[in-house]
Design an enzyme around this catalytic site. Structure first.
Site, PDB file in Angstrom:
ATOM      1  N   PHE A 117     -39.595 -11.629  67.504  1.00  0.00           N
ATOM      2  CA  PHE A 117     -40.723 -10.787  67.934  1.00  0.00           C
ATOM      3  C   PHE A 117     -40.933  -9.550  67.039  1.00  0.00           C
ATOM      4  O   PHE A 117     -41.757  -8.701  67.343  1.00  0.00           O
ATOM      5  CB  PHE A 117     -40.588 -10.412  69.407  1.00  0.00           C
ATOM      6  CG  PHE A 117     -40.951 -11.537  70.366  1.00  0.00           C
ATOM      7  CD1 PHE A 117     -41.593 -12.695  69.930  1.00  0.00           C
ATOM      8  CD2 PHE A 117     -40.651 -11.431  71.714  1.00  0.00           C
ATOM      9  CE1 PHE A 117     -41.933 -13.727  70.813  1.00  0.00           C
ATOM     10  CE2 PHE A 117     -40.995 -12.451  72.621  1.00  0.00           C
ATOM     11  CZ  PHE A 117     -41.632 -13.598  72.167  1.00  0.00           C
ATOM     12  N   HIS A 121     -27.822 -20.513  62.328  1.00  0.00           N
ATOM     13  CA  HIS A 121     -28.816 -21.101  61.420  1.00  0.00           C
ATOM     14  C   HIS A 121     -28.008 -21.721  60.287  1.00  0.00           C
ATOM     15  O   HIS A 121     -27.453 -21.013  59.445  1.00  0.00           O
ATOM     16  CB  HIS A 121     -29.756 -20.003  60.912  1.00  0.00           C
ATOM     17  CG  HIS A 121     -30.776 -20.483  59.930  1.00  0.00           C
ATOM     18  ND1 HIS A 121     -32.107 -20.211  60.054  1.00  0.00           N
ATOM     19  CD2 HIS A 121     -30.659 -21.206  58.790  1.00  0.00           C
ATOM     20  CE1 HIS A 121     -32.779 -20.761  59.047  1.00  0.00           C
ATOM     21  NE2 HIS A 121     -31.905 -21.359  58.253  1.00  0.00           N
ATOM     22  N   ASP A 147     -38.428 -21.322  68.071  1.00  0.00           N
ATOM     23  CA  ASP A 147     -38.301 -20.605  66.799  1.00  0.00           C
ATOM     24  C   ASP A 147     -39.630 -19.923  66.455  1.00  0.00           C
ATOM     25  O   ASP A 147     -40.081 -19.973  65.301  1.00  0.00           O
ATOM     26  CB  ASP A 147     -37.851 -21.520  65.662  1.00  0.00           C
ATOM     27  CG  ASP A 147     -37.391 -20.723  64.443  1.00  0.00           C
ATOM     28  OD1 ASP A 147     -37.284 -19.490  64.531  1.00  0.00           O
ATOM     29  OD2 ASP A 147     -37.153 -21.336  63.389  1.00  0.00           O
ATOM     30  N   HIS A 207     -46.020 -14.953  61.123  1.00  0.00           N
ATOM     31  CA  HIS A 207     -46.387 -14.237  59.901  1.00  0.00           C
ATOM     32  C   HIS A 207     -47.911 -14.234  59.865  1.00  0.00           C
ATOM     33  O   HIS A 207     -48.545 -15.179  60.333  1.00  0.00           O
ATOM     34  CB  HIS A 207     -45.857 -14.957  58.652  1.00  0.00           C
ATOM     35  CG  HIS A 207     -44.365 -15.051  58.612  1.00  0.00           C
ATOM     36  ND1 HIS A 207     -43.562 -13.977  58.290  1.00  0.00           N
ATOM     37  CD2 HIS A 207     -43.528 -16.085  58.863  1.00  0.00           C
ATOM     38  CE1 HIS A 207     -42.284 -14.366  58.336  1.00  0.00           C
ATOM     39  NE2 HIS A 207     -42.243 -15.637  58.694  1.00  0.00           N
TER      40      HIS A 207
HETATM   41  O1  DOR Z   1     -38.722 -20.243  59.165  1.00  0.00           O
HETATM   42  C1  DOR Z   1     -38.030 -19.372  59.654  1.00  0.00           C
HETATM   43  N1  DOR Z   1     -38.534 -18.166  59.944  1.00  0.00           N
HETATM   44  N2  DOR Z   1     -36.747 -19.623  59.903  1.00  0.00           N
HETATM   45  C2  DOR Z   1     -35.905 -18.651  60.274  1.00  0.00           C
HETATM   46  O2  DOR Z   1     -34.753 -18.918  60.462  1.00  0.00           O
HETATM   47  C3  DOR Z   1     -36.380 -17.263  60.401  1.00  0.00           C
HETATM   48  C4  DOR Z   1     -37.798 -17.224  60.714  1.00  0.00           C
HETATM   49  C5  DOR Z   1     -38.422 -15.855  60.594  1.00  0.00           C
HETATM   50  O3  DOR Z   1     -37.832 -14.908  61.131  1.00  0.00           O
HETATM   51  O4  DOR Z   1     -39.485 -15.727  60.035  1.00  0.00           O
END
Ligand code: DOR
Length: 446
Positions: free
Chosen positions: A64, A180, A305, A309
């Site tokens: 978050f 991970h 997950d 972005h």
């Molecule tokens: O694709 C990913 N994005 N894998 C992760 O382990 C972290 C995550 C992120 O925080 O953007």
């Protein structure tokens, strides 16, 4: 006779005993009765006729972004997306800025969530060289979900690439540790593949099967040495599932809806960098392996997950583009739609999204519709088909890789400890989220 704060009547209720046509009485935020009840026995009543009543979803892997990257998401918008998707508890990851490495970092997150989080929440503490010897105490802070370790670099700079540090972390704690699993030395060796390709179709080639299998074998080896329970997050390969199936006494397993739904190379041609995440979405044979592992009971949990972005960031040329996609709002309808198509049963959906999280993390009073448990529910209409749309996403980034997909089971009502917080896509009341409680970290008075 009244006596309940809320009655949910007329629905098909998914209980540990199966799907039953029964009513639920709620009092003081908890399930106080299950059986035949009447609407006038409660101060309030919800007619669930035609709906399925599920335990609220517990999403044990979300990012978050607060503090540090609140232009992508924050605890308010992330939990808003959660309750729009029937999620009533989230476990938030430590790769924020600053990283969540100390008691003060954890406390800062609890303070930020107070009065702003729509659902209940727990925060992971990051495992790193600088706090490895203190993790035993840190993981026992109430509301902490446990330790999370990144063995391969992803968003942020939380990373444990060498075995001696990993061993210190595994040794210094007793709760189940989330990992991970990507092997950083092999990622570094192969990075040229991504640089040369300059297209996300190379993502699963760079971060290949061996990257994952190697890391998973390393951490499971150490877990066995110390008798530590570990939880391998977002498993993506058929080979790891074979290995994990041999180690189920000590290991639990998560998969994501992304890896169960999207397929390489098509997803990269269609969605470009939007489909880029770590570990990567892979080809059909791996996806088949994940579904097989669901059918065989090797998988314990589905976590989203959720890793938002902005589209502007995603527009950078691969591999400068960031990895991750939003998902907390779409997990439940995607799995219910898979159930409609016969991939798994409704009961297994609830097992993966509710009972599984409770069992592996020892959550107190959540994840089942049972007397004495928290009154957390997702009410879904399995007959109603909808198209997922970017503009209906509660996440700050306002997009979903599943835009255009037709799904059933978009939640109609979300209830957190007896409070209706979402109805028909509208938020209701105030953000009343509280820290999740864990049986392993009860203080004597709790
Ligand atoms: O694709 C990913 N994005 N894998 C992760 O382990 C972290 C995550 C992120 O925080 O953007």
């Amino acid at each position: 006779m009244t006596g309940f704060d809320l009655i949910i009547h007329g629905g098909h209720v998914v209980t540990p005993a199966g799907v039953l046509a029964i009513d639920i009485g709620v009092k003081g935020g908890k399930i106080a009765a299950i059986g035949q009840l009447y609407p006038d026995q409660g101060n309030d009543a919800i007619d669930a006729t035609g709906l399925f009543v599920l335990p609220g979803i517990i999403d044990t892997q979300v990012h978050f972004r607060e503090p540090g990257a609140t232009h992508k998401e924050d605890l308010h918008t992330g939990t808003r997306a959660a309750v729009l998707g029937g999620v009533t508890s989230v476990f938030e990851m430590p790769n924020t800025n600053p990283l969540t490495l100390t008691a003060a970092d954890l406390q800062a997150k609890f303070d930020l969530a107070k009065g702003r989080a729509w659902c209940d929440h727990a925060f992971f503490i990051g495992g790193a060289a600088e706090n490895a010897d203190k993790l035993h105490e840190l993981e026992r802070i109430p509301g902490c979900a446990g330790v999370k370790v990144f063995m391969g670099s992803s968003t942020g700079n939380l990373l444990v690439e060498d075995d001696p540090t990993l061993e210190r972390i595994v040794r210094n704690g007793t709760r189940r540790m989330a990992v991970h699993a990507e092997d950083e030395p092999r990622l570094k060796e192969r990075k040229h593949i991504a640089d040369e390709a300059a297209h996300p179709r190379a993502h699963p080639v760079w971060r290949d099967e061996t990257v994952c299998l190697k890391a998973t074998q390393r951490v499971v080896g150490l877990a066995r040495k110390y008798g530590r329970r570990v939880h391998v997050l977002h498993v993506t390969t058929a080979e790891e599932m074979e290995f994990l199936a041999q180690n189920k006494d000590i290991v639990t397993v998560e998969v994501t809806p992304n890896h169960l739904t999207l397929v390489a190379p098509d997803c990269y041609e269609k969605l470009g960098t939007r489909a880029q995440m770590n570990p990567p979405v892979r080809e059909q044979r791996h996806q088949n392996g994940l579904w097989r592992a669901i059918a065989e009971g090797v998988v314990d949990v589905v976590g989203s997950d959720h890793a938002p972005h902005t589209l502007e960031e995603k527009a950078k040329t691969y591999p400068a583009s960031p990895s991750g996609m939003p998902g907390v709002q779409t997990t439940l309808p995607l799995l219910l739609t898979a159930a409609y198509h016969g991939k798994l049963s409704l009961e297994r959906v609830v097992d993966l999204l509710c009972h599984g999280p409770q069992r592996i993390y020892q959550i107190a009073g959540k994840g089942r519709i049972a007397r004495g448990y928290d009154a957390d529910f997702a009410l879904v209409d399995l007959q109603a088909w909808r198209e997922l749309k970017d503009e209906e996403m509660g996440s700050k980034v306002g997009w979903t890789p599943f835009a255009g997909s037709r799904v059933c089971g978009v939640p109609k009502v979300t209830i957190v400890r007896g409070n209706v917080v979402m109805r028909d896509g509208e938020l209701i009341g105030k953000p009343i989220g509280q820290p999740v409680r864990f049986a392993e970290t009860f203080s004597p008075s709790s």
